[in-house]
Design an enzyme around this catalytic site. Structure first.
Site, PDB file in Angstrom:
ATOM      1  N   ASP A 102      -7.826  -8.778   2.577  1.00  0.00           N
ATOM      2  CA  ASP A 102      -7.694  -8.847   1.136  1.00  0.00           C
ATOM      3  C   ASP A 102      -8.654 -10.009   0.508  1.00  0.00           C
ATOM      4  O   ASP A 102      -9.870 -10.149   0.540  1.00  0.00           O
ATOM      5  CB  ASP A 102      -6.397  -8.766   0.757  1.00  0.00           C
ATOM      6  CG  ASP A 102      -6.281  -8.403  -0.862  1.00  0.00           C
ATOM      7  OD1 ASP A 102      -7.310  -8.369  -1.531  1.00  0.00           O
ATOM      8  OD2 ASP A 102      -5.056  -8.696  -1.407  1.00  0.00           O
ATOM      9  N   PHE A 152      -4.048  -1.339  -4.317  1.00  0.00           N
ATOM     10  CA  PHE A 152      -2.968  -1.833  -3.533  1.00  0.00           C
ATOM     11  C   PHE A 152      -2.523  -0.524  -2.594  1.00  0.00           C
ATOM     12  O   PHE A 152      -2.254   0.454  -3.074  1.00  0.00           O
ATOM     13  CB  PHE A 152      -1.603  -2.209  -4.122  1.00  0.00           C
ATOM     14  CG  PHE A 152      -0.891  -2.921  -3.256  1.00  0.00           C
ATOM     15  CD1 PHE A 152      -0.958  -4.301  -2.940  1.00  0.00           C
ATOM     16  CD2 PHE A 152       0.480  -2.383  -2.818  1.00  0.00           C
ATOM     17  CE1 PHE A 152      -0.114  -4.954  -2.071  1.00  0.00           C
ATOM     18  CE2 PHE A 152       1.311  -2.898  -1.910  1.00  0.00           C
ATOM     19  CZ  PHE A 152       0.979  -4.155  -1.763  1.00  0.00           C
ATOM     20  N   ASP A 159       2.991  -2.574   3.703  1.00  0.00           N
ATOM     21  CA  ASP A 159       4.297  -2.232   2.865  1.00  0.00           C
ATOM     22  C   ASP A 159       4.175  -2.716   1.333  1.00  0.00           C
ATOM     23  O   ASP A 159       3.334  -3.649   0.891  1.00  0.00           O
ATOM     24  CB  ASP A 159       5.342  -3.262   3.245  1.00  0.00           C
ATOM     25  CG  ASP A 159       5.258  -4.791   3.028  1.00  0.00           C
ATOM     26  OD1 ASP A 159       4.088  -5.356   3.483  1.00  0.00           O
ATOM     27  OD2 ASP A 159       6.012  -5.300   2.566  1.00  0.00           O
ATOM     28  N   ARG A 165       6.300   1.074   5.088  1.00  0.00           N
ATOM     29  CA  ARG A 165       5.383   0.835   6.374  1.00  0.00           C
ATOM     30  C   ARG A 165       5.586   1.993   7.330  1.00  0.00           C
ATOM     31  O   ARG A 165       4.546   2.111   8.106  1.00  0.00           O
ATOM     32  CB  ARG A 165       6.236  -0.329   7.058  1.00  0.00           C
ATOM     33  CG  ARG A 165       6.165  -1.645   6.653  1.00  0.00           C
ATOM     34  CD  ARG A 165       6.509  -2.515   7.417  1.00  0.00           C
ATOM     35  NE  ARG A 165       6.674  -4.056   6.882  1.00  0.00           N
ATOM     36  CZ  ARG A 165       5.617  -4.842   6.603  1.00  0.00           C
ATOM     37  NH1 ARG A 165       4.542  -4.555   6.848  1.00  0.00           N
ATOM     38  NH2 ARG A 165       6.007  -6.011   5.904  1.00  0.00           N
TER      39      ARG A 165
HETATM   40  P1  IMP Z   1      -5.135 -11.898   2.451  1.00  0.00           P
HETATM   41  O1  IMP Z   1      -4.544 -13.147   2.935  1.00  0.00           O
HETATM   42  O2  IMP Z   1      -5.140 -11.795   0.975  1.00  0.00           O
HETATM   43  O3  IMP Z   1      -6.452 -11.472   3.001  1.00  0.00           O
HETATM   44  O4  IMP Z   1      -4.189 -10.850   2.653  1.00  0.00           O
HETATM   45  C1  IMP Z   1      -3.588 -10.250   4.033  1.00  0.00           C
HETATM   46  C2  IMP Z   1      -2.220  -9.879   3.967  1.00  0.00           C
HETATM   47  O5  IMP Z   1      -1.852  -9.517   2.628  1.00  0.00           O
HETATM   48  C3  IMP Z   1      -2.117  -8.638   4.774  1.00  0.00           C
HETATM   49  O6  IMP Z   1      -2.038  -8.949   6.118  1.00  0.00           O
HETATM   50  C4  IMP Z   1      -1.165  -7.804   4.132  1.00  0.00           C
HETATM   51  O7  IMP Z   1       0.060  -8.216   4.770  1.00  0.00           O
HETATM   52  C5  IMP Z   1      -1.219  -8.170   2.774  1.00  0.00           C
HETATM   53  N1  IMP Z   1      -1.850  -7.248   2.023  1.00  0.00           N
HETATM   54  C6  IMP Z   1      -3.192  -7.242   1.293  1.00  0.00           C
HETATM   55  N2  IMP Z   1      -3.617  -6.351   0.627  1.00  0.00           N
HETATM   56  C7  IMP Z   1      -2.423  -5.458   0.853  1.00  0.00           C
HETATM   57  C8  IMP Z   1      -2.274  -4.045   0.359  1.00  0.00           C
HETATM   58  O8  IMP Z   1      -3.056  -3.260  -0.411  1.00  0.00           O
HETATM   59  N3  IMP Z   1      -1.014  -3.382   0.592  1.00  0.00           N
HETATM   60  C9  IMP Z   1      -0.111  -4.063   1.452  1.00  0.00           C
HETATM   61  N4  IMP Z   1      -0.323  -5.143   1.917  1.00  0.00           N
HETATM   62  C10 IMP Z   1      -1.418  -5.940   1.607  1.00  0.00           C
END
Ligand code: IMP
Ligand code: MG
Length: 181
Positions: A102, A152, A159, A165
């Site tokens: 993300d 999302f 989750d 999940r």
């Molecule tokens: P980042 O550090 O922002 O890249 O986010 C990564 C982590 O955020 C992932 O391992 C997920 O646990 C959580 N995450 C990011 N986007 C989503 C989503 O759309 N649904 C659920 N969890 C998410």
């Protein structure tokens, strides 16, 4: 739980077909290298179990508990490591598995920490999903299952407040459940 899903993006059968392709690619790329897979808990457990059963290499597996969301739908900006010791990856080629890319903060923090503190021979990453968006930290995964929009999503490991999940598919969470407007 099904009523909380706006629409389904990937059914289990679609995911498994894509995992066949990813597994074949990873098997070719790692060949006879000493591979350690590091799965990011809890979201990548489902992805890991289905992917690794398709990779016929003598790999080892470790897990890392990390969080950046702390229960909401927006990345908090702070990546917290929940354990004091890192996996033993000295002299190993490492493939990090996460459920979704993300903002990029989680993958970036894990790669940086493993390289700085654990002496791997190489570090690459593989995510089931990557959101098409500008990352807060410049990071891309080496292997991506599917690209999705900036929405999302839940299910197949992902989750919202630790729920959903165990849904067998990836779907978009109904906005009304977290955004009252
Ligand atoms: P980042 O550090 O922002 O890249 O986010 C990564 C982590 O955020 C992932 O391992 C997920 O646990 C959580 N995450 C990011 N986007 C989503 C989503 O759309 N649904 C659920 N969890 C998410
Ligand atoms: Mg996660």
């Amino acid at each position: 739980m099904r009523d909380d899903v706006e629409n389904i993006l990937f059914h289990e059968s679609t995911i498994l077909v894509r995992l066949d392709e990813l597994a074949a690619q990873i098997t070719r790329d790692y060949g006879d290298k000493e591979l350690t897979v590091v799965a990011v808990l809890n979201g990548s457990l489902w992805f890991m179990a289905d992917l690794l059963r398709r990779i016929p290499l003598p790999l080892s597996v470790d897990c890392l508990s990390v969080s950046s969301y702390h229960g909401g739908t927006e990345s908090s900006g702070v990546v917290t490591f929940h354990q004091t010791s890192l996996p033993d990856i000295d002299g190993r080629h490492v493939l990090i598995l996460d459920d979704i890319l993300d903002s990029g903060r989680t993958l970036h923090a894990i790669c940086t920490k493993l390289v700085a503190e654990a002496k791997p021979l190489s570090v690459k990453s593989c995510v089931l999903l990557a959101k098409k968006k500008k990352r807060a930290v410049e990071t891309e995964a080496d292997y991506v299952g599917f690209e999705i929009g900036d929405e999302f999503v839940i299910g197949y490991g992902l989750d919202y407040k630790e729920r959903y999940r165990n849904l067998p598919f990836v779907g978009v969470l109904r906005h009304a459940l977290y955004d009252p407007q």
